[in-house]
Scaffold this active site. Structure first.
Site, PDB file in Angstrom:
ATOM      1  N   HIS A   1     -26.335 -23.932  23.383  1.00  0.00           N
ATOM      2  CA  HIS A   1     -26.624 -24.035  21.947  1.00  0.00           C
ATOM      3  C   HIS A   1     -25.635 -23.157  21.197  1.00  0.00           C
ATOM      4  O   HIS A   1     -25.248 -22.092  21.668  1.00  0.00           O
ATOM      5  CB  HIS A   1     -28.058 -23.547  21.651  1.00  0.00           C
ATOM      6  CG  HIS A   1     -28.577 -24.014  20.336  1.00  0.00           C
ATOM      7  ND1 HIS A   1     -28.302 -23.350  19.164  1.00  0.00           N
ATOM      8  CD2 HIS A   1     -29.319 -25.098  20.008  1.00  0.00           C
ATOM      9  CE1 HIS A   1     -28.872 -24.001  18.168  1.00  0.00           C
ATOM     10  NE2 HIS A   1     -29.491 -25.058  18.637  1.00  0.00           N
TER      11      HIS A   1
ATOM     12  N   ASP B   1     -33.962 -29.998  23.425  1.00  0.00           N
ATOM     13  CA  ASP B   1     -33.862 -31.380  23.936  1.00  0.00           C
ATOM     14  C   ASP B   1     -34.127 -31.496  25.421  1.00  0.00           C
ATOM     15  O   ASP B   1     -34.303 -32.603  25.934  1.00  0.00           O
ATOM     16  CB  ASP B   1     -32.460 -31.935  23.618  1.00  0.00           C
ATOM     17  CG  ASP B   1     -32.265 -32.060  22.116  1.00  0.00           C
ATOM     18  OD1 ASP B   1     -31.407 -31.354  21.563  1.00  0.00           O
ATOM     19  OD2 ASP B   1     -33.031 -32.829  21.503  1.00  0.00           O
TER      20      ASP B   1
HETATM   21  C1  SDX Z   1     -29.298 -29.677  19.031  1.00  0.00           C
HETATM   22  O1  SDX Z   1     -27.286 -26.583  15.820  1.00  0.00           O
HETATM   23  C2  SDX Z   1     -28.526 -26.807  16.026  1.00  0.00           C
HETATM   24  O2  SDX Z   1     -29.399 -26.075  15.599  1.00  0.00           O
HETATM   25  C3  SDX Z   1     -28.807 -28.075  16.805  1.00  0.00           C
HETATM   26  C4  SDX Z   1     -30.253 -28.321  17.175  1.00  0.00           C
HETATM   27  C5  SDX Z   1     -31.105 -28.555  15.961  1.00  0.00           C
HETATM   28  O3  SDX Z   1     -32.325 -28.356  16.062  1.00  0.00           O
HETATM   29  O4  SDX Z   1     -30.554 -29.058  14.952  1.00  0.00           O
HETATM   30  O5  SDX Z   1     -30.758 -27.204  17.897  1.00  0.00           O
HETATM   31  C6  SDX Z   1     -30.382 -29.567  18.046  1.00  0.00           C
HETATM   32  O6  SDX Z   1     -28.312 -30.283  18.748  1.00  0.00           O
HETATM   33  C7  SDX Z   1     -29.427 -28.941  20.348  1.00  0.00           C
HETATM   34  C8  SDX Z   1     -28.163 -29.091  21.231  1.00  0.00           C
HETATM   35  C9  SDX Z   1     -28.272 -30.427  21.953  1.00  0.00           C
HETATM   36  N1  SDX Z   1     -27.007 -30.744  22.653  1.00  0.00           N
HETATM   37  C10 SDX Z   1     -26.941 -30.690  23.996  1.00  0.00           C
HETATM   38  O7  SDX Z   1     -27.853 -30.310  24.732  1.00  0.00           O
HETATM   39  C11 SDX Z   1     -25.606 -31.170  24.554  1.00  0.00           C
HETATM   40  C12 SDX Z   1     -25.145 -30.230  25.694  1.00  0.00           C
HETATM   41  N2  SDX Z   1     -24.769 -28.966  25.062  1.00  0.00           N
HETATM   42  C13 SDX Z   1     -23.373 -28.742  24.763  1.00  0.00           C
HETATM   43  O8  SDX Z   1     -22.665 -29.885  24.397  1.00  0.00           O
HETATM   44  C14 SDX Z   1     -23.137 -27.509  23.900  1.00  0.00           C
HETATM   45  O9  SDX Z   1     -23.826 -26.484  24.487  1.00  0.00           O
HETATM   46  C15 SDX Z   1     -23.484 -27.549  22.423  1.00  0.00           C
HETATM   47  C16 SDX Z   1     -22.822 -28.699  21.728  1.00  0.00           C
HETATM   48  C17 SDX Z   1     -24.959 -27.625  22.225  1.00  0.00           C
HETATM   49  C18 SDX Z   1     -22.973 -26.239  21.812  1.00  0.00           C
HETATM   50  O10 SDX Z   1     -21.623 -26.264  21.919  1.00  0.00           O
HETATM   51  P1  SDX Z   1     -20.696 -25.046  21.388  1.00  0.00           P
HETATM   52  O11 SDX Z   1     -21.489 -23.996  20.724  1.00  0.00           O
HETATM   53  O12 SDX Z   1     -19.561 -25.639  20.654  1.00  0.00           O
HETATM   54  O13 SDX Z   1     -20.240 -24.392  22.708  1.00  0.00           O
HETATM   55  P2  SDX Z   1     -19.000 -24.878  23.551  1.00  0.00           P
HETATM   56  O14 SDX Z   1     -19.029 -26.375  23.683  1.00  0.00           O
HETATM   57  O15 SDX Z   1     -17.773 -24.230  23.000  1.00  0.00           O
HETATM   58  O16 SDX Z   1     -19.357 -24.276  24.987  1.00  0.00           O
HETATM   59  C19 SDX Z   1     -19.052 -22.915  25.309  1.00  0.00           C
HETATM   60  C20 SDX Z   1     -18.750 -22.958  26.810  1.00  0.00           C
HETATM   61  C21 SDX Z   1     -17.684 -23.997  27.157  1.00  0.00           C
HETATM   62  O17 SDX Z   1     -17.036 -23.529  28.327  1.00  0.00           O
HETATM   63  P3  SDX Z   1     -15.589 -22.749  28.133  1.00  0.00           P
HETATM   64  O18 SDX Z   1     -14.691 -23.688  27.359  1.00  0.00           O
HETATM   65  O19 SDX Z   1     -15.918 -21.457  27.406  1.00  0.00           O
HETATM   66  O20 SDX Z   1     -15.120 -22.512  29.565  1.00  0.00           O
HETATM   67  O21 SDX Z   1     -19.931 -23.372  27.518  1.00  0.00           O
HETATM   68  C22 SDX Z   1     -19.676 -24.606  28.187  1.00  0.00           C
HETATM   69  C23 SDX Z   1     -18.453 -25.231  27.529  1.00  0.00           C
HETATM   70  O22 SDX Z   1     -17.767 -26.061  28.441  1.00  0.00           O
HETATM   71  N3  SDX Z   1     -20.852 -25.462  27.972  1.00  0.00           N
HETATM   72  C24 SDX Z   1     -21.424 -26.223  28.919  1.00  0.00           C
HETATM   73  C25 SDX Z   1     -22.538 -26.819  28.292  1.00  0.00           C
HETATM   74  N4  SDX Z   1     -22.612 -26.413  27.010  1.00  0.00           N
HETATM   75  C26 SDX Z   1     -21.557 -25.580  26.812  1.00  0.00           C
HETATM   76  N5  SDX Z   1     -21.096 -26.459  30.204  1.00  0.00           N
HETATM   77  C27 SDX Z   1     -21.915 -27.322  30.881  1.00  0.00           C
HETATM   78  N6  SDX Z   1     -23.014 -27.928  30.358  1.00  0.00           N
HETATM   79  C28 SDX Z   1     -23.345 -27.701  29.061  1.00  0.00           C
HETATM   80  N7  SDX Z   1     -24.405 -28.289  28.538  1.00  0.00           N
END
Ligand code: SDX
Length: 428
Positions: free
Chosen positions: A303, A360
């Protein structure tokens, strides 16, 4: 007044620091470009505050979520979705009379204009319900054009939207099955009416189950607002151009549809089904989720704000147990989810990156247990989020500080060059 000092090319610039009611601080850089010629650079706005807001408070480090100051845990336990919607939009919990009047209006406004049904009947049967919902909410402007600035009329518009989005969702589902549309029943509460519109049938009349009604109230309370997330930012940005509320909320629905945002609940169940069907081991999943060259991600994990367990996920996990035990059904996907969570929370990759289950991760399992089809999961999220979008839109358009959203950029394209006539261009 606290100040921040910026030194650019040896020159010192002072900017005021503003502080929120929970001690969150920001450097007010509204005059930065005008004074220094510089802009800030923050793709995804991870370190950028877009507004002041009194609606929702989140502390991502401590896993705190409060609507108008009330902890989400108390609202989930003691409130209803309709009461929470009133709290978000008005700022206060309703009096008994206010709640009664709100419920009466929600019942009065629950029917759709009969001509709107023609939209559904002409949509391809495989159309995604989020696409239908976004279009139908936008179309409401044409059916309910009387958008006047009187507060009373706007309050009715909010209630009309909150009531009708539920009818639209159920209608999309029934028509996609080729089944008769079930109309809202006066006298049923908000959540019971929705379940009845979704599942009632002439052959087996739907039996309202109070535990499922409670689970649906909790589901929608947990999704009702979440400060400046992707879809709420879309609502504020689109609304800042002073377009009508229906078009603004339609933009919010479209933004929520994305699998990284509200579409994640559907993506989580698809991921769990794939793990189950392909017989992937938990270790396979964790290994692939960490592999940058693999597009497999642990959906429902991570998140932008929560760097600890999402407080909503904790409540949703409990709901999964309650709903599944109620319908006396085991769901192999829940077992997989639990094992995934257990292993991921101990894995250094997830621990170091503060990747925890978000709302989620378990919500799809609760919805499945309630009989909601997977392609309706994000629609369920949108119904819950609607009062939050309305509250945020209302706060934005009435905030004298807010202007039309128009960020700057760092240009990285060609420098000036001349037009080249076709005869002199490269061939191919
Ligand atoms: C919602 O914003 C809100 O409040 C949203 C929400 C709401 O109520 O409105 O809470 C609802 O959207 C919840 C989130 C639902 N999405 C998912 O579950 C999708 C999976 N999650 C990821 O795509 C990600 O964690 C996000 C999109 C939720 C957050 O992404 P960020 O903050 O941009 O973080 P990032 O993508 O830069 O990740 C940081 C690191 C990365 O690795 P590095 O590049 O540092 O090596 O963490 C890794 C990412 O690759 N990473 C994951 C991961 N999520 C982040 N690796 C594996 N699996 C994951 N799920």
């Amino acid at each position: 007044m606290e100040e921040a000092k910026l030194i650019i090319d040896g020159k010192e610039w002072i900017f005021p620091v503003i502080e929120g009611s929970e001690g969150e601080k920001a450097i007010d850089i509204r005059t930065l470009r005008q004074q220094t010629g510089y802009i800030t650079f923050d793709p995804g706005f991870g370190s950028t505050g877009s507004c002041r807001s009194a609606i929702t408070y989140m502390d991502g480090e401590k896993g705190i979520l409060r609507y108008r100051g009330i902890p989400i845990e108390q609202l989930a336990e003691k409130s209803t979705f309709v009461e929470t919607a009133f709290l978000l939009i008005t700022g206060e919990l309703p009096t008994r009379d206010e709640l009664t009047r709100t419920s009466v209006h929600l019942n009065d406004f629950s029917l759709l204009h009969e001509n709107m049904k023609a939209f559904y009947q002409n949509y391809p049967s495989k159309a995604h319900p989020m696409g239908i919902l976004s279009a139908m909410v936008n179309a409401m402007r044409s059916f309910y054009p009387e958008l006047i600035d009187l507060e009373e009329e706007m309050n009715k518009t909010y209630l009309r939207l909150i009531s009708k989005i539920r009818t639209m969702a159920a209608m999309a589902y029934r028509i996609s099955l080729g089944e008769r549309v079930v109309y809202p029943k006066p006298g049923l509460c908000y959540c019971s009416n929705f379940l009845n519109m979704m599942f009632d049938s002439i052959v087996v009349p739907y039996q309202i189950d109070p535990d499922l009604v409670k689970a649906l109230n909790v589901f929608w309370i947990l999704h009702a607002d979440h400060e400046q997330n992707c879809s709420t930012t879309a609502v504020r940005v689109v609304g800042s151009g002073k377009v009508n509320i229906y078009a603004t909320l339609s933009a919010g629905i479209s933004a929520l549809w994305g699998p990284l945002h509200g579409g994640a609940n559907q993506a989580v169940v698809k991921m769990l089904q794939r793990i189950h069907k392909d017989g992937m081991t938990i270790d396979d999943c964790i290994k692939r989720a960490k592999d940058k060259d693999d597009d497999f991600r642990l959906m429902g994990f991570g998140h932008r704000v929560y760097k600890t367990y999402d407080p909503r996920a904790r409540i949703m996990k409990k709901m999964a147990d309650i709903v599944l035990s109620k319908i006396q059904k085991d769901d192999p996907l829940l077992d997989i989810a639990r094992k995934l969570e257990e292993v991921a929370l101990k894995d250094p990759y997830f621990v170091e990156k503060n990747l925890y289950p978000n709302v989620d991760f378990y919500s799809g399992i609760v919805l499945r247990a309630m009989g909601i089809p997977t392609n309706m999961f994000t629609v369920m999220f949108a119904i819950g989020r609607l009062p939050g979008w309305i509250a945020q839109w209302k706060e934005d358009v009435s905030d004298p500080e807010m202007k039309i959203s128009r960020p700057r950029q760092i240009y990285t394209g060609y420098q000036v060059r001349d037009y080249v006539p076709m005869s002199e261009r490269r061939q191919g």
